[in-house]
Write a protein that holds these residues in place. Structure first.
Motif, mmCIF file in Angstrom:
data_model
loop_
_atom_site.group_PDB
_atom_site.id
_atom_site.type_symbol
_atom_site.label_atom_id
_atom_site.label_comp_id
_atom_site.label_asym_id
_atom_site.label_seq_id
_atom_site.Cartn_x
_atom_site.Cartn_y
_atom_site.Cartn_z
ATOM 1 N N UNK A 7 51.405 36.371 31.394
ATOM 2 C CA UNK A 7 52.211 36.462 32.618
ATOM 3 C C UNK A 7 52.222 35.166 33.418
ATOM 4 N N UNK A 8 51.437 34.174 32.994
ATOM 5 C CA UNK A 8 51.550 32.817 33.534
ATOM 6 C C UNK A 8 52.121 31.840 32.514
ATOM 7 N N UNK A 18 49.395 41.681 30.068
ATOM 8 C CA UNK A 18 50.632 41.487 30.844
ATOM 9 C C UNK A 18 51.170 42.810 31.373
ATOM 10 N N UNK A 19 51.143 43.850 30.542
ATOM 11 C CA UNK A 19 51.666 45.155 30.954
ATOM 12 C C UNK A 19 50.832 45.730 32.099
ATOM 13 N N UNK A 26 48.946 42.059 40.970
ATOM 14 C CA UNK A 26 48.402 40.763 40.564
ATOM 15 C C UNK A 26 47.755 40.092 41.771
ATOM 16 N N UNK A 27 46.526 39.661 41.617
ATOM 17 C CA UNK A 27 45.770 39.032 42.708
ATOM 18 C C UNK A 27 45.900 37.516 42.563
ATOM 19 N N UNK A 28 46.740 36.921 43.380
ATOM 20 C CA UNK A 28 47.117 35.521 43.182
ATOM 21 C C UNK A 28 46.165 34.522 43.803
ATOM 22 N N UNK A 29 45.300 34.957 44.720
ATOM 23 C CA UNK A 29 44.386 34.013 45.375
ATOM 24 C C UNK A 29 42.968 34.567 45.353
ATOM 25 N N UNK A 30 42.507 34.862 44.137
ATOM 26 C CA UNK A 30 41.147 35.359 43.946
ATOM 27 C C UNK A 30 40.282 34.237 43.394
ATOM 28 N N UNK A 263 41.073 32.191 39.864
ATOM 29 C CA UNK A 263 41.040 32.830 38.550
ATOM 30 C C UNK A 263 42.198 33.802 38.360
ATOM 31 N N UNK A 264 42.525 34.041 37.091
ATOM 32 C CA UNK A 264 43.488 35.091 36.769
ATOM 33 C C UNK A 264 42.824 36.442 37.054
ATOM 34 N N UNK A 265 43.544 37.292 37.790
ATOM 35 C CA UNK A 265 42.951 38.566 38.185
ATOM 36 C C UNK A 265 44.049 39.552 38.559
#
Length: 448
Positions: A7-8, A18-19, A26-30, A263-265
């Motif tokens: 997804x990035x 991704x699903x 989606x946590x964009x600023x973790x 991080x991706x989260x």
């Protein structure tokens, strides 16, 4: 790394991840710590590593060090709420004493290994076996890829679980940490990737994705999927030396730049009222303990550094965190970031930022200097860097010279927050009592 999920980055084959991400939030600023022992400590306890002496590099097998036992771990808090608690995978929070190990810190069961990394087939770590089923060494799985075994154990836990009791399953997959090892069919998913290392690394991520798909399928078969909250997070940025990638973020594992710490989260499932969106509020690893306890109906620990973000996440409303400390290490090693803080949109870095300070694109060759010169270290000793992360998330424009008032304000705030920091607990001389030859050639607790 930030750029290691589909997804990035469309080149990554992660359909299950991704699903779940797109169906969830989606946590964009973790943020986590730049390295794994400090991150896992923060996640489990709700306390910054500098409050425990764990801010310096990672716990080594021969060090008499573990996450302080006076700090209550997340599974212990969930046990108090009636949860069954199980762990599979990588521990890396200390093991010199049995009281430091998973089944003494709140987990009903543990299958995995204690240290930073292990061979995925032989399960050898630093020349000796590091593989446990609860307290017993596992010696009969040499040659079996650990990701497959970990997935099977998770499926078995879910199958056998009495669904009238709440369940906490902590799946601490080591993959895609080095060593780069993956069955060929996963590497073959990336025929157009130039370097073998990146093909292997990408294949490891796809093996992880398949494992997540198999575990979520088991939740469905067991009738538990709709009642389950799934949390996905990395524990630090990817390492470019091992073909992880954080582009377009700056930096990597070891650094306090965004690429090492952001991080991706995502979260998915039960309790979320708004999904298919992104959560843009700041979150730190120290928040997860209080957040998950709140999701389970418990009360926050008012003494720790974390804040519960459960209400904000559940509603996708603005979160409670306004500042965070990336790291504070007064004895910063040449390879690790020294100190950084974010307050609102502004981020201040003090001193050496860490080993990998640039922007690394996928499948390009780089020369990495893992031993910075003394001159380079001295140049950074009193250097400040300032970035507006909202306007400049890739940290291109250093504002330190143009905004000295903000530098001063954030520097003072960092000093205030870390004034009671403990010195790093990082003994340099290996403890001879740790020698696995005393324990049938297995890394074992019971010597500190």
């Amino acid at each position: 790394g930030w750029n290691d999920v589909g997804y990035h980055n469309l080149a990554m084959k992660t359909p299950n991840i991704d699903k779940l991400a797109r169906e969830g939030l989606i946590l964009n600023q973790t943020y986590f710590q730049p390295l794994c022992s400090p991150s896992r400590h923060a996640f489990m306890t709700g306390y910054y590593p500098y409050r425990a002496g764990l801010q310096h590099l990672v716990i080594m097998p021969w060090q008499p060090v573990c996450s302080p036992q006076k700090m209550k771990f997340l599974p212990q808090r969930l046990q108090d709420l009636g949860y069954a608690t199980h762990m599979v995978g990588k521990w890396h929070l200390g093991m010199c004493n049995w009281d430091c190990t998973p089944t003494y810190r709140g987990f009903d069961s543990f299958f995995g290994f204690y240290h930073a990394k292990a061979d995925y087939y032989s399960h050898i770590s630093y020349k000796y076996l590091d593989y446990r089923d609860n307290e017993k060494p596992v010696k009969n799985l040499n040659g079996t890829y650990s990701t497959f075994t970990f997935t099977s154990r998770a499926q078995d836990i879910i199958k056998k679980h009495n669904s009238s009791q709440p369940l906490f399953l902590y799946m601490a997959f080591p993959i895609p940490h080095e060593p780069l090892q993956v069955p060929q069919q996963y590497e073959d998913l990336y025929p157009n990737t130039m370097s073998k290392g990146r093909r292997q690394y990408s294949g490891m991520v796809s093996a992880l994705d398949e494992a997540i798909g198999n575990i979520t399928d088991q939740l469905r078969e067991s009738g538990m999927y709709d009642d389950t909250l799934i949390v996905f997070t990395s524990d630090n940025g990817g390492s470019p030396m091992d073909h992880g990638n954080n582009y377009p973020l700056r930096g990597a594992k070891f650094t306090v730049y965004e690429g090492g710490t952001r991080v991706v989260s995502f979260v998915h499932g039960a309790g979320l009222q708004k999904t298919g969106e992104a959560y843009e509020s700041m979150m730190h690893a120290v928040d997860w303990s209080d957040t998950l306890v709140a999701a389970a109906g418990g009360e926050p620990d008012m003494r720790d550094d974390g804040v519960s973000q459960w209400t904000a996440i559940a509603q996708n409303s603005p979160g409670p965190r306004t500042e965070l400390v990336y790291n504070f290490d007064p004895d910063s090693a040449p390879e690790q970031g020294h100190a950084a803080i974010r307050v609102g949109d502004y981020k201040l870095i003090h001193g050496y930022p860490g080993l990998f300070p640039d922007w690394y694109k996928v499948d390009q060759q780089y020369e990495f200097n893992t031993e910075p010169s003394v001159l380079e270290m001295l140049e950074h000793t009193e250097r400040y860097q300032l970035f507006n992360i909202k306007d400049d998330p890739t940290e291109q424009n250093d504002l330190a010279q143009s905004k000295p008032d903000i530098v001063k304000k954030l520097s003072q705030r960092l000093q205030m927050l870390t004034k009671n920091a403990l010195p790093p607990n990082y003994p340099l001389v290996p403890d001879p009592k740790s020698d696995p030859t005393h324990f049938d050639n297995v890394w074992s607790p019971g010597w500190c």
